[in-house]
Each structure stands twice: as C-alpha cells, then as structure tokens.
Design a protein around this motif. Structure first.
Motif, PDB file in Angstrom:
ATOM      1  N   ARG A 252      -2.535 -73.588  73.013  1.00 49.91           N
ATOM      2  CA  ARG A 252      -1.120 -73.439  73.376  1.00 49.91           C
ATOM      3  C   ARG A 252      -0.384 -72.814  72.185  1.00 49.91           C
TER       4      ARG A 252
ATOM      5  N   VAL B 235       2.492 -70.523  70.465  1.00 47.78           N
ATOM      6  CA  VAL B 235       3.866 -70.050  70.641  1.00 47.78           C
ATOM      7  C   VAL B 235       4.208 -69.160  69.456  1.00 47.78           C
TER       8      VAL B 235
ATOM      9  N   ALA C 130       3.803 -69.197  74.989  1.00 49.95           N
ATOM     10  CA  ALA C 130       5.092 -68.503  75.073  1.00 49.95           C
ATOM     11  C   ALA C 130       5.211 -67.498  73.941  1.00 49.95           C
TER      12      ALA C 130
ATOM     13  N   THR D 276      10.735 -67.620  75.082  1.00 53.14           N
ATOM     14  CA  THR D 276      11.735 -68.506  74.484  1.00 53.14           C
ATOM     15  C   THR D 276      12.675 -67.647  73.643  1.00 53.14           C
TER      16      THR D 276
ATOM     17  N   ILE E   4      10.556 -75.067  71.765  1.00 52.84           N
ATOM     18  CA  ILE E   4       9.228 -75.033  71.164  1.00 52.84           C
ATOM     19  C   ILE E   4       8.542 -76.386  71.308  1.00 52.84           C
TER      20      ILE E   4
ATOM     21  N   LEU F 187       7.140 -77.278  74.676  1.00 54.72           N
ATOM     22  CA  LEU F 187       5.917 -76.564  75.065  1.00 54.72           C
ATOM     23  C   LEU F 187       4.642 -77.225  74.533  1.00 54.72           C
TER      24      LEU F 187
ATOM     25  N   PRO G  23       3.012 -77.050  71.589  1.00 51.90           N
ATOM     26  CA  PRO G  23       2.051 -76.076  71.054  1.00 51.90           C
ATOM     27  C   PRO G  23       1.079 -76.713  70.070  1.00 51.90           C
TER      28      PRO G  23
ATOM     29  N   VAL H  11       2.033 -72.581  66.124  1.00 50.82           N
ATOM     30  CA  VAL H  11       3.278 -71.820  66.180  1.00 50.82           C
ATOM     31  C   VAL H  11       3.193 -70.738  65.112  1.00 50.82           C
TER      32      VAL H  11
END
Length: 287
Positions: free
Chosen positions: A38, A40, A61, A84, A91, A94, A96, A99
């Motif tokens: 995941r 971002v 994202a 986003t 954030i 989500l 994540p 990041v």
C-alpha cells in the motif's frame, strides 16, 4: 487559537487515527516478503517514479497532479489510481506501508507522520544524472522492484548514449511561465550541458532558479530560447510573457524551441529526450 495549539490538536487527532496505521490485510498480488502493498506518494516526482517502478496493485494513492497530462509524464499510468491532496488524515486513512514524499512538499504531513513514528521516504532533488540514477534505484528498492530500477537506469543511459551533442557550444536560455529559468548547478543545467550547450542563465549571474527580466533575456543574445509548449487550455498571466513581441520575433527568426516542462521537471528516463531535442535543435541552428 494559537498555531502551536492547533498543530498539537491536529497531531493528536492523527495519532489517534494512526492506531490503525498497520498495513491492511495483504492481497494476493502483494504477498511478496519485503515488498510494500500500500504505497502512497505525496508529490509529482514521487508519483512518476512509483507508478513506473511499482506494480499497479501496490499503489494505494498518488497525488491529483499525476493524472494531469499538462505536467505529468505518467498521466496514462495514473488513470484510475486513487488520489490525495497530501492531507495527513487522507494518508493515515489509507493505512500505507510506504509513503514517498518530496523534500519540499507536504511538509506538514511529513512532519506529522514523523511524529507518530511513521517517517516517509523523502526524495531530494537530483542535480545531475548520477543523482537521477541514485534516486531511481532508491525508489525501486523501496517498492521492492530493484530490477526495474536497473532497467530504468539502463534506459536512461541508452538514451543519453544515443545523443549526438552539438558541434559547437551554442548558448541556450530556458524561459518558463513567469519567466523562470534553469539555474546553474541544477538537473536542468546538467541536461543543457549534456547536449553540448551553454546555459545562458549562468552568464546572467543567477545561482538558483529565478525569474529572468525580459530585458536581460533579450540582451543575452541566446542562440536558442527554450519555451514551454504545454498548452494550458486557458489564458494565464504566467504564460503571457512567453508571447511577448520580443519572443515572437525570436520565433520568427527560428531561435526558439518548444519543449514541455514536464519532460525535465522530474528525474527519470524522459530527461534523455530533452537532451536529444536540445542537441538536435542546436545542430539544426548551427547549419
């Protein structure tokens, strides 16, 4: 309410939300050990590298900028990917497990993520091709796709290796919207020099990206003036200067070259295309 108190309240809210920051249950496509599932990204340059290097299923994202073809080189890859605006609550929600942020964007969000014990991978701004190669490999390793990083670096090197530099060092001035130019010591400057050309902005005496007075641009007598050709679709004051009569005269003399800013804003294999286009235009101009 004092700014520090407000920040503290926001930080507390984020900390509460962060209780669920552990990665969401992995999907089958993201079960490889050591490979985040995941991801971002929080700025456009991070978007471009993440979308090129990670599997689509790994990306949770990207920013809203990634899907805008006027500034992004990965608009097609970004289609359908959640977006986003870099807000902390977006954030955290989500969940994540990686990041990726830029060094100069979304600093409040980056600061809050650090405070809750989830520091993002922060990307600097490469000043040369070695920096580009290093950043590509850095992101590729972080997303668990190191072989793709090697392949992207090979693509960059192949592109640079195929460039035939200008036979003589013509003088080039880059003018972007609002008359911003390419500063000496930047990646854009390295691109110009790789094409065998001279960056006129260095002669003007600027040591960082800044706005160039039109009078200085006119008196610099550059052999080529590079302009952005990314159509905005609507008139803007930022673009108005690029249609000034002085520049229109340079266009009539064949002394301008249009290259979309998006090709040399972020590190990636596309910067080799800019080197090639500059060198080709210089060779044509030198005939």
């Amino acid at each position: 309410m004092r700014a520090s108190r407000l920040l503290g309240l926001v930080g507390g809210l984020i900390a509460c939300l962060a209780a669920g920051l552990a990665p969401a249950p992995a999907r089958e496509t993201a079960a490889t050990p050591g490979r985040p599932s995941r991801i971002v990204s929080l700025n456009l340059c991070a978007d471009e590298l993440v979308l090129r290097l990670a599997d689509r299923e790994q990306v949770a994202a990207v920013t809203y900028l990634a899907s805008d073809p006027r500034g992004s080189t990965v608009a097609a890859e970004a289609a359908g990917v959640p977006v986003t605006r870099g807000l902390s609550e977006e954030i955290v929600a989500l969940k994540p497990d990686l990041v990726v942020a830029g060094a100069f964007t979304t600093r409040t969000t980056v600061g809050l993520l650090k405070r809750i014990g989830f520091p993002p991978l922060e990307l600097g701004v490469p000043a040369d091709f070695d920096g580009v190669r290093a950043q590509i490999r850095q992101v590729a390793a972080a997303v668990g796709q190191p072989q793709r990083g090697d392949a992207m670096v090979a693509e960059l090197d192949a592109g640079l290796g195929s460039v035939v530099p200008a036979a003589r060092p013509l003088r080039v001035l880059v003018l972007r919207p609002n008359a911003f130019t390419v500063s000496p010591g930047s990646l854009g400057d390295a691109i110009i020099r790789a094409a065998g050309l001279v960056n006129v902005a260095a002669e003007i005496g600027r040591d960082r990206t800044g706005s160039v007075p039109l009078e200085a641009a006119a008196l610099a007598e550059a052999d080529l003036v590079v302009l952005d050709d990314s159509a905005t679709g609507t008139p803007s004051l930022a673009d108005a200067l690029l249609h000034h009569p002085i520049l229109e005269q340079l266009r009539a003399q064949g002394r301008t070259l249009a290259i979309p800013n998006r090709f040399w804003t972020c590190p990636g294999p596309q910067v080799a295309q800019v080197v090639a286009r500059l060198a080709a235009a210089a060779r044509e101009r030198a005939r």
